[in-house]
Design a protein around this motif. Structure first.
Motif, PDB file in Angstrom:
ATOM      1  N   GLY A 165       0.787  -1.228   0.000  1.00  0.00           N
ATOM      2  CA  GLY A 165       0.000   0.000   0.000  1.00  0.00           C
ATOM      3  C   GLY A 165       0.817   1.276   0.000  1.00  0.00           C
ATOM      4  N   VAL A 166       2.059   1.214  -0.479  1.00  0.00           N
ATOM      5  CA  VAL A 166       2.884   2.420  -0.539  1.00  0.00           C
ATOM      6  C   VAL A 166       2.729   3.101  -1.897  1.00  0.00           C
ATOM      7  N   GLY A 167       3.056   4.388  -1.930  1.00  0.00           N
ATOM      8  CA  GLY A 167       2.981   5.127  -3.182  1.00  0.00           C
ATOM      9  C   GLY A 167       4.149   4.784  -4.089  1.00  0.00           C
ATOM     10  N   PHE A 168       3.855   4.536  -5.347  1.00  0.00           N
ATOM     11  CA  PHE A 168       4.905   4.243  -6.319  1.00  0.00           C
ATOM     12  C   PHE A 168       4.370   4.492  -7.719  1.00  0.00           C
ATOM     13  N   THR A 169       5.280   4.607  -8.655  1.00  0.00           N
ATOM     14  CA  THR A 169       4.938   4.757 -10.065  1.00  0.00           C
ATOM     15  C   THR A 169       5.822   3.809 -10.863  1.00  0.00           C
ATOM     16  N   THR A 170       5.241   3.050 -11.767  1.00  0.00           N
ATOM     17  CA  THR A 170       6.061   2.243 -12.673  1.00  0.00           C
ATOM     18  C   THR A 170       6.405   3.104 -13.874  1.00  0.00           C
ATOM     19  N   ARG A 171       7.621   2.920 -14.380  1.00  0.00           N
ATOM     20  CA  ARG A 171       8.115   3.695 -15.515  1.00  0.00           C
ATOM     21  C   ARG A 171       8.757   2.728 -16.494  1.00  0.00           C
ATOM     22  N   ALA A 172       8.113   2.571 -17.638  1.00  0.00           N
ATOM     23  CA  ALA A 172       8.594   1.629 -18.653  1.00  0.00           C
ATOM     24  C   ALA A 172       9.372   2.364 -19.741  1.00  0.00           C
ATOM     25  N   TYR A 173      10.282   1.642 -20.355  1.00  0.00           N
ATOM     26  CA  TYR A 173      11.030   2.163 -21.493  1.00  0.00           C
ATOM     27  C   TYR A 173      11.400   0.979 -22.383  1.00  0.00           C
ATOM     28  N   GLU A 174      11.758   1.269 -23.611  1.00  0.00           N
ATOM     29  CA  GLU A 174      12.147   0.227 -24.562  1.00  0.00           C
ATOM     30  C   GLU A 174      13.595  -0.170 -24.296  1.00  0.00           C
ATOM     31  N   HIS A 175      13.789  -1.389 -23.815  1.00  0.00           N
ATOM     32  CA  HIS A 175      15.129  -1.886 -23.490  1.00  0.00           C
ATOM     33  C   HIS A 175      15.888  -2.223 -24.766  1.00  0.00           C
ATOM     34  N   ASP A 176      17.129  -1.774 -24.837  1.00  0.00           N
ATOM     35  CA  ASP A 176      18.021  -2.075 -25.957  1.00  0.00           C
ATOM     36  C   ASP A 176      19.040  -3.108 -25.493  1.00  0.00           C
ATOM     37  N   PRO A 177      18.932  -4.358 -25.972  1.00  0.00           N
ATOM     38  CA  PRO A 177      19.865  -5.402 -25.525  1.00  0.00           C
ATOM     39  C   PRO A 177      21.334  -5.090 -25.816  1.00  0.00           C
ATOM     40  N   ALA A 178      21.601  -4.174 -26.740  1.00  0.00           N
ATOM     41  CA  ALA A 178      22.978  -3.837 -27.085  1.00  0.00           C
ATOM     42  C   ALA A 178      23.570  -2.772 -26.165  1.00  0.00           C
ATOM     43  N   HIS A 179      22.760  -2.150 -25.333  1.00  0.00           N
ATOM     44  CA  HIS A 179      23.281  -1.097 -24.450  1.00  0.00           C
ATOM     45  C   HIS A 179      24.220  -1.720 -23.428  1.00  0.00           C
ATOM     46  N   PRO A 180      25.384  -1.093 -23.186  1.00  0.00           N
ATOM     47  CA  PRO A 180      26.377  -1.690 -22.289  1.00  0.00           C
ATOM     48  C   PRO A 180      26.051  -1.626 -20.795  1.00  0.00           C
ATOM     49  N   SER A 181      25.110  -0.770 -20.384  1.00  0.00           N
ATOM     50  CA  SER A 181      24.797  -0.635 -18.952  1.00  0.00           C
ATOM     51  C   SER A 181      23.292  -0.525 -18.758  1.00  0.00           C
ATOM     52  N   TYR A 182      22.716  -1.492 -18.046  1.00  0.00           N
ATOM     53  CA  TYR A 182      21.274  -1.476 -17.809  1.00  0.00           C
ATOM     54  C   TYR A 182      20.844  -0.218 -17.070  1.00  0.00           C
ATOM     55  N   GLY A 233      11.714  -5.341 -11.687  1.00  0.00           N
ATOM     56  CA  GLY A 233      11.734  -6.789 -11.821  1.00  0.00           C
ATOM     57  C   GLY A 233      11.876  -7.316 -13.229  1.00  0.00           C
ATOM     58  N   ARG A 234      12.082  -6.437 -14.183  1.00  0.00           N
ATOM     59  CA  ARG A 234      12.399  -6.871 -15.544  1.00  0.00           C
ATOM     60  C   ARG A 234      13.105  -5.735 -16.262  1.00  0.00           C
ATOM     61  N   ARG A 235      13.880  -6.104 -17.256  1.00  0.00           N
ATOM     62  CA  ARG A 235      14.580  -5.093 -18.043  1.00  0.00           C
ATOM     63  C   ARG A 235      13.548  -4.215 -18.744  1.00  0.00           C
ATOM     64  N   GLY A 236      13.764  -2.917 -18.694  1.00  0.00           N
ATOM     65  CA  GLY A 236      12.848  -1.985 -19.331  1.00  0.00           C
ATOM     66  C   GLY A 236      11.713  -1.521 -18.434  1.00  0.00           C
ATOM     67  N   LEU A 237      11.773  -1.850 -17.152  1.00  0.00           N
ATOM     68  CA  LEU A 237      10.725  -1.421 -16.234  1.00  0.00           C
ATOM     69  C   LEU A 237      11.345  -1.028 -14.898  1.00  0.00           C
ATOM     70  N   GLU A 238      11.110   0.221 -14.516  1.00  0.00           N
ATOM     71  CA  GLU A 238      11.595   0.745 -13.244  1.00  0.00           C
ATOM     72  C   GLU A 238      10.399   1.095 -12.379  1.00  0.00           C
ATOM     73  N   VAL A 239      10.634   1.192 -11.097  1.00  0.00           N
ATOM     74  CA  VAL A 239       9.615   1.660 -10.162  1.00  0.00           C
ATOM     75  C   VAL A 239      10.211   2.846  -9.419  1.00  0.00           C
ATOM     76  N   GLU A 240       9.428   3.910  -9.320  1.00  0.00           N
ATOM     77  CA  GLU A 240       9.853   5.107  -8.599  1.00  0.00           C
ATOM     78  C   GLU A 240       9.110   5.158  -7.272  1.00  0.00           C
ATOM     79  N   LEU A 241       9.867   5.307  -6.188  1.00  0.00           N
ATOM     80  CA  LEU A 241       9.275   5.342  -4.853  1.00  0.00           C
ATOM     81  C   LEU A 241      10.189   6.101  -3.916  1.00  0.00           C
ATOM     82  N   SER A 242       9.710   6.367  -2.718  1.00  0.00           N
ATOM     83  CA  SER A 242      10.550   7.081  -1.756  1.00  0.00           C
ATOM     84  C   SER A 242      11.612   6.133  -1.199  1.00  0.00           C
ATOM     85  N   PRO A 243      12.796   6.660  -0.915  1.00  0.00           N
ATOM     86  CA  PRO A 243      13.837   5.820  -0.308  1.00  0.00           C
ATOM     87  C   PRO A 243      13.387   5.222   1.027  1.00  0.00           C
ATOM     88  N   ALA A 244      12.594   5.972   1.793  1.00  0.00           N
ATOM     89  CA  ALA A 244      12.115   5.464   3.081  1.00  0.00           C
ATOM     90  C   ALA A 244      11.216   4.255   2.886  1.00  0.00           C
TER      91      ALA A 244
END
Length: 164
Positions: A21-38, A137-148
């Motif tokens: 029940g915490v506040g968060f936002t998922t943020r998706a992007y198109e993952h490029d398998p050739a990029h050297p750093s996830y 939990g997968r390449r191309g998907l981040e979650v934004e939330l408070s550090p606390a």
């Protein structure tokens, strides 16, 4: 941060956040398998400063797997990680072992919703930001939330474990 949830990405990390029940936002992007750093790829694709995007690394500290969450703009200080958990020696864990233990693939390991809950250390720099991004939990998907919230849900210790 307002509680805003997106149910479209039902990874274990998103399920855990929703259940908590915490506040968060998922943020998706198109993952490029050739990029050297996830992590750097995520920061660039999302337009988020790299010091606010954190990578999840699994290390072996004196025979115990430990999760380290550090900004993608730097690297993990293994000695500082060992010190943070009262250990003597730390080394990055074998990637296959990290994947089996967490249930996630490399480049998509989240500190949340892991198959086996591991002790976690969050770099102290996270507390300087209202929100941070970590893998959802997968390449191309981040979650934004408070550090606390991240620290609370993972039981993380905050310690200076990152190097610029």
């Amino acid at each position: 941060m307002a509680k805003r949830r997106q149910q479209t990405a039902g990874t274990p990390a998103v399920v855990a956040l929703t259940a908590a029940g915490v506040g968060f936002t998922t943020r998706a992007y198109e993952h490029d398998p050739a990029h050297p750093s996830y992590g750097e790829e995520a920061a660039q694709a999302l337009g988020v400063p790299p010091e606010r995007v954190f990578k999840t690394l699994v290390a072996d500290v004196d025979g115990v797997l430990t999760v380290a969450v550090v900004p993608v703009s730097g690297s993990l200080d293994l000695k500082a990680l060992a010190t943070a958990v009262g250990g003597k020696r730390a080394a990055l864990a074998d990637p296959a072992l990290a994947e089996r233990t967490t249930g996630y693939v490399r480049g998509g390991i989240s500190p949340l919703g892991q198959r086996k809950r591991l002790r976690t250390v969050l770099d102290a720099s996270a507390s300087g930001h209202a929100t941070i991004c970590v893998s959802a939990g997968r390449r191309g998907l981040e979650v934004e939330l408070s550090p606390a919230d991240l620290a609370g849900l993972t039981g993380a210790v905050l310690a200076p474990i990152g190097r610029a």
